[in-house]
Structures are given as structure tokens and as C-alpha cells.
Write an enzyme that holds these catalytic residues in place. Structure first.
Site, PDB file in Angstrom:
ATOM      1  N   ASP A 247       0.862  -1.169   0.000  1.00  0.00           N
ATOM      2  CA  ASP A 247       0.000   0.000   0.000  1.00  0.00           C
ATOM      3  C   ASP A 247       0.905   1.227   0.000  1.00  0.00           C
ATOM      4  OD1 ASP A 247      -2.837   1.175   1.980  1.00  0.00           O
ATOM      5  OD2 ASP A 247      -2.173   1.609  -0.040  1.00  0.00           O
TER       6      ASP A 247
ATOM      7  N   GLY B  68       0.779   4.107   1.594  1.00  0.00           N
ATOM      8  CA  GLY B  68       1.072   4.772   2.856  1.00  0.00           C
ATOM      9  C   GLY B  68       0.111   5.871   3.238  1.00  0.00           C
TER      10      GLY B  68
ATOM     11  N   ASP C 156      -7.826  -7.606   0.818  1.00  0.00           N
ATOM     12  CA  ASP C 156      -6.849  -7.694   1.912  1.00  0.00           C
ATOM     13  C   ASP C 156      -7.570  -7.317   3.193  1.00  0.00           C
ATOM     14  OD1 ASP C 156      -6.490  -4.494   1.618  1.00  0.00           O
ATOM     15  OD2 ASP C 156      -5.665  -5.188   3.531  1.00  0.00           O
TER      16      ASP C 156
HETATM   17  C1  LIG Z   1      -9.704  -1.569   6.783  1.00  0.00           C
HETATM   18  N1  LIG Z   1     -10.365  -0.686   5.863  1.00  0.00           N
HETATM   19  C2  LIG Z   1      -9.627  -0.043   4.913  1.00  0.00           C
HETATM   20  N2  LIG Z   1      -8.296  -0.201   4.727  1.00  0.00           N
HETATM   21  C3  LIG Z   1      -7.984   0.652   3.705  1.00  0.00           C
HETATM   22  C4  LIG Z   1      -6.747   0.937   3.122  1.00  0.00           C
HETATM   23  C5  LIG Z   1      -5.505   0.328   3.689  1.00  0.00           C
HETATM   24  C6  LIG Z   1      -5.308  -1.069   3.459  1.00  0.00           C
HETATM   25  C7  LIG Z   1      -4.017  -1.306   4.223  1.00  0.00           C
HETATM   26  O1  LIG Z   1      -4.188  -1.074   5.603  1.00  0.00           O
HETATM   27  C8  LIG Z   1      -4.296  -2.274   6.336  1.00  0.00           C
HETATM   28  O2  LIG Z   1      -5.666  -2.539   6.626  1.00  0.00           O
HETATM   29  C9  LIG Z   1      -6.174  -1.629   7.595  1.00  0.00           C
HETATM   30  C10 LIG Z   1      -3.732  -3.323   5.427  1.00  0.00           C
HETATM   31  O3  LIG Z   1      -2.473  -3.637   5.890  1.00  0.00           O
HETATM   32  C11 LIG Z   1      -1.512  -2.892   5.170  1.00  0.00           C
HETATM   33  C12 LIG Z   1      -0.358  -3.763   4.768  1.00  0.00           C
HETATM   34  C13 LIG Z   1      -1.144  -1.714   6.046  1.00  0.00           C
HETATM   35  O4  LIG Z   1      -2.119  -2.451   3.980  1.00  0.00           O
HETATM   36  C14 LIG Z   1      -3.507  -2.658   4.102  1.00  0.00           C
HETATM   37  C15 LIG Z   1      -6.683   1.929   2.105  1.00  0.00           C
HETATM   38  N3  LIG Z   1      -5.448   2.245   1.546  1.00  0.00           N
HETATM   39  C16 LIG Z   1      -5.392   3.237   0.631  1.00  0.00           C
HETATM   40  N4  LIG Z   1      -4.204   3.577   0.078  1.00  0.00           N
HETATM   41  N5  LIG Z   1      -6.499   3.931   0.205  1.00  0.00           N
HETATM   42  C17 LIG Z   1      -7.739   3.643   0.687  1.00  0.00           C
HETATM   43  O5  LIG Z   1      -8.735   4.310   0.298  1.00  0.00           O
HETATM   44  C18 LIG Z   1      -7.860   2.600   1.687  1.00  0.00           C
HETATM   45  C19 LIG Z   1      -9.111   2.271   2.247  1.00  0.00           C
HETATM   46  C20 LIG Z   1      -9.152   1.302   3.267  1.00  0.00           C
HETATM   47  N6  LIG Z   1     -10.175   0.826   4.031  1.00  0.00           N
END
Ligand SMILES: CNc1nc2c(CC[C@H]3O[C@@H](OC)[C@@H]4OC(C)(C)O[C@@H]43)c3nc(N)[nH]c(=O)c3cc2[nH]1
Length: 377
Positions: free
Chosen positions: A92, A94, A271
Site C-alpha cells: 500500500d 502509505g 486484503d
Molecule cells: C480496513 N479498511 C480499509 N483499509 C484501507 C486501506 C488500507 C489497506 C491497508 O491497511 C491495512 O488494513 C487496515 C492493510 O495492511 C496494510 C499492509 C497496512 O495495507 C492494508 C486503504 N489504503 C489506501 N491507500 N487507500 C484507501 O482508500 C484505503 C481504504 C481502506 N479501508
């Protein structure tokens, strides 16, 4: 810019099953990607992750740039070598974590400056820096554009401004990514729960042909508290505007019922931290929803965790033993449940893929909805 071959083997309604062929291996879709935030799927060895059937894991720019540092990971040979996972990795960008974890962040058109939640050190993330970290330093097979995950709920104007910023950052991410033969970049579509903004964001991202365009499209800004039905409604007005020949990734989702309903609406990749995060607290996942192994009823239950799942964690330990481990706060309890829950999620994906291939996904969904006992928020 590489667009990995995405071979769709079968479809049923909006649902698809196929294979995304990356330089480091094939990803069977619909796919569940275990979350390996800081270079580790918490509490599970990489060969155990592989054994569950997972084809790809996640890493994260925000966590790894703060600790151990992206340049250090590069000096150690990149994230695959550092963490011992030789299959595809998606990272992702960041942005989401800056908003959910960091302090004293300052957002400008250029990017976002923020202080580490670990030691208060100052950092900056721009589209260009995020691509450098993901593609060059960590060596991700699939990078995500830098975006702003729009808050929920939010006014139409705020959602439009946020979505337009993400479009501009996507353009810069694509330009910084450039032409690469064995890595790809996904766009992230925003627009909150406003259908016309979702359509605009999808169409503008698809139209981006800088450096050959995006290899896939993520649906961001969901699983942020909108609830199950609002998420489903937004998916229904978003996936139709994403190209059928490219993978669609719903970020941060989700519970089994969320995954089933999202596949039903055309999503291919998922994920979620649920399997490991909830496992550490005793949650065991099933087609009916989760139950907690700490409950007294399991104290002398000599059945295996779940003999329908082909995984040592599910087959070789009794409910009574895991009940004891979690109640005692023993490390092994968290490890067994993390491994089992990932195996359950991967088994669910395998059943979903098989039902689409067999043309029986419609009845799979009907049965799954009937079995699911949790209130869908
Ligand atoms: C839980 N709900 C949720 N998560 C989201 C994410 C992050 C997804 C990342 O965060 C972690 O899940 C919380 C996972 O583990 C790592 C490895 C940190 O990556 C995953 C999102 N990321 C980006 N760039 N843009 C978004 O609109 C977005 C929306 C989300 N909604």
C-alpha cells in the site's frame, strides 16, 4: 509500465475467476491477500502462509519507511529477500496509514509531511517518494498510487475535492513509476458513497495513459465505517466503470460476507487484517461468522478447531487446548488461530473460485447469505 496478463477463465454475472500472472508467480482470483504490514504476517512463518494457499501478501510503505527504513530494506536486498517471501508482494502507498496512525500531519498539493507515531521523527510522502519506496526500495510487484482515503461521512464537495486530489496524485504516481517490465501500478478510485464521483474517478483513472496506464484498479475509501449495505451499494455503482480485463482490488475488506458480496459485484482481490488481528484475541472464523474460543463451552471440547480446513493449525489442536492457550495469553494461541484463520479465508476463496468456474456461484451466494448469522451492519 507492465500490465500483468490477467486471464479470466470463467464469469457468472459480474463475478469472475482467473489468474493474474506476475513476474514472481500467479495469483488465483478472486484472491485473499494476507496482510504483512511490517514485512511479516504477524505470528505466522512465510512457509505456513504459503501452505494456506495464499499466492500474494501485502507490505506497507508507511510502516516500513518508519522502521526499519526503506533504504535499509533495499540494502538488505529488498522486501522479498528480507522477509523470505518469494511470491508476489503488493504494497500500500502509505496515505491511509498516515491518516490513521501518524501525528501532526500537514497535507499540501506536493504531498504529506508527518511525524512518526513511533518516535516523532519527521517524514514526507509524495507520489514520487511513495513510488520510489514501493517499487525501487521495497521491490513490490504491485505498487499502489498515493491517494487520500476520504473520510466517512463527508460532504459531496469534500468528497469531490479529495477524489480530485487522488486523481492528480495518481497521475504523478504513474509518471514517477514509468515503464517497468516486471512490476505494475494500480490506481485507487475514490468518491466516497456518491455514485457520480465514483464514476468520474473510475473513468478518469482508466483514461490515464501516462506510461501505458494502470495494471489494475483498487476501490478505496470503503471499509471506513460506512457499513455493509452502503459498501455494497457503492461497489454496484463503481465496478461497472472499471475495465473488465483488469483486476479490481477492494482495499481493507473484509469479513467473509463482505468478500462474497463484493465478488458478486465484480471484485477480484481483497486484503484484511481480520484473520490475524482477531485471531490474537481468540476469534475463530467460519461460514456462520466468528466465535470466540475463550468461551467456557470450549474448555473441554476435544474436537479440532475445524476439520474441514486442510491446515495443521485447524486439524492438529483441540478447541480445549486453544481455549487454554488464549485464556493463558500463551503466544502459541495467537499463532495457531492466526494460521487457522488465514487458512479458513484462503479455503473460502478456493470455494468461491470453484463455484464461479462451475457456474454455481449464484447458489453459493444464496446459501452463504442464509448461513451467515452475524448482523451485517
Ligand atoms: C480496513 N479498511 C480499509 N483499509 C484501507 C486501506 C488500507 C489497506 C491497508 O491497511 C491495512 O488494513 C487496515 C492493510 O495492511 C496494510 C499492509 C497496512 O495495507 C492494508 C486503504 N489504503 C489506501 N491507500 N487507500 C484507501 O482508500 C484505503 C481504504 C481502506 N479501508
Amino acid at each position: 509500465m507492465a500490465k500483468f496478463p490477467f486471464d479470466i477463465h470463467a464469469t457468472e454475472g459480474a463475478a469472475r475467476t482467473g489468474v493474474l500472472r506476475t513476474a514472481r508467480g500467479d495469483i488465483r482470483t478472486p484472491a485473499f491477500m494476507p496482510v504483512g504490514t511490517a514485512g511479516t504476517v504477524k505470528g505466522v512463518y512465510m512457509d505456513q502462509v504459503r501452505q494456506t494457499g495464499a499466492d500474494i501478501i501485502l507490505g506497507n510503505t508507511y510502516h516500513l519507511m518508519l522502521r526499519p527504513g526503506a533504504e535499509r530494506v533495499a540494502r538488505m536486498g529488498g522486501l522479498h529477500k528480507f522477509g523470505g517471501w518469494d511470491g508476489p508482494i503488493l504494497t500500500d502507498s502509505g496515505g491511509f496509514q498516515v491518516w490513521s496512525l501518524s501525528k501532526l500531519r500537514k497535507m499540501t498539493e506536493e504531498g504529506v509531511t508527518f511525524q512518526s507515531h513511533l518516535d516523532g521523527s519527521k517524514h514526507m510522502l509524495s507520489p514520487e517518494r511513495s513510488i520510489e519506496i514501493q517499487a525501487d526500495l521495497l521491490g513490490a510487484d504491485i505498487s499502489m498510487q498515493l491517494d487520500e482515503c476520504t473520510d466517512f461521512p463527508v460532504s459531496y464537495d469534500k468528497a469531490a475535492q479529495s477524489m480530485e486530489l487522488s486523481l492528480r496524485w495518481g497521475k504523478r504516481s504513474l509518471a514517477a513509476f514509468g515503464e517497468r517490465s516486471d512490476q505494475t501500478l494500480f490506481a485507487i478510485v475514490q468518491g466516497s458513497n456518491f455514485p457520480e464521483l465514483r464514476k468520474l474517478s473510475a473513468e478518469a483513472s482508466v483514461a490515464e495513459d501516462t506510461a501505458g496506464g494502470y495494471g489494475g484498479f483498487a476501490i478505496g475509501g470503503l471499509a471506513v465505517g460506512e457499513g455493509h449495505s452502503a459498501m455494497c451499494e457503492t461497489l454496484s455503482v463503481t465496478t461497472p466503470y472499471l475495465p473488465a480485463d483488469r483486476p479490481r482490488y477492494l482495499m481493507g475488506v473484509g469479513k467473509p460476507i463482505d468478500i462474497v458480496e463484493a465478488v458478486y459485484r465484480g471484485v477480484d482481490m481483497f486484503d484484511c487484517v481480520i484473520p490475524t488481528r482477531s485471531g490474537r484475541h481468540g476469534q475463530v472464523w467460519t461460514d456462520q461468522g466468528p466465535y470466540n474460543i475463550k468461551r467456557a463451552e470450549f474448555a473441554e471440547n476435544q474436537e479440532p478447531l475445524d476439520d474441514a480446513i486442510q491446515c495443521p493449525a485447524s486439524q492438529d489442536y483441540t478447541k480445549a487446548y486453544v481455549h487454554h492457550l488464549i485464556r493463558s495469553g500463551e503466544l502459541l494461541g495467537a499463532m495457531i488461530l492466526s494460521w487457522h484463520n488465514i487458512a479458513y479465508f484462503e479455503d473460502l476463496m478456493a470455494r468461491i473460485r470453484a463455484s464461479i468456474a462451475a457456474g454455481t456461484f449464484e447458489s453459493f451466494v444464496t446459501e452463504f447469505r442464509a448461513n451467515w448469522s452475524q448482523p451485517t451492519t
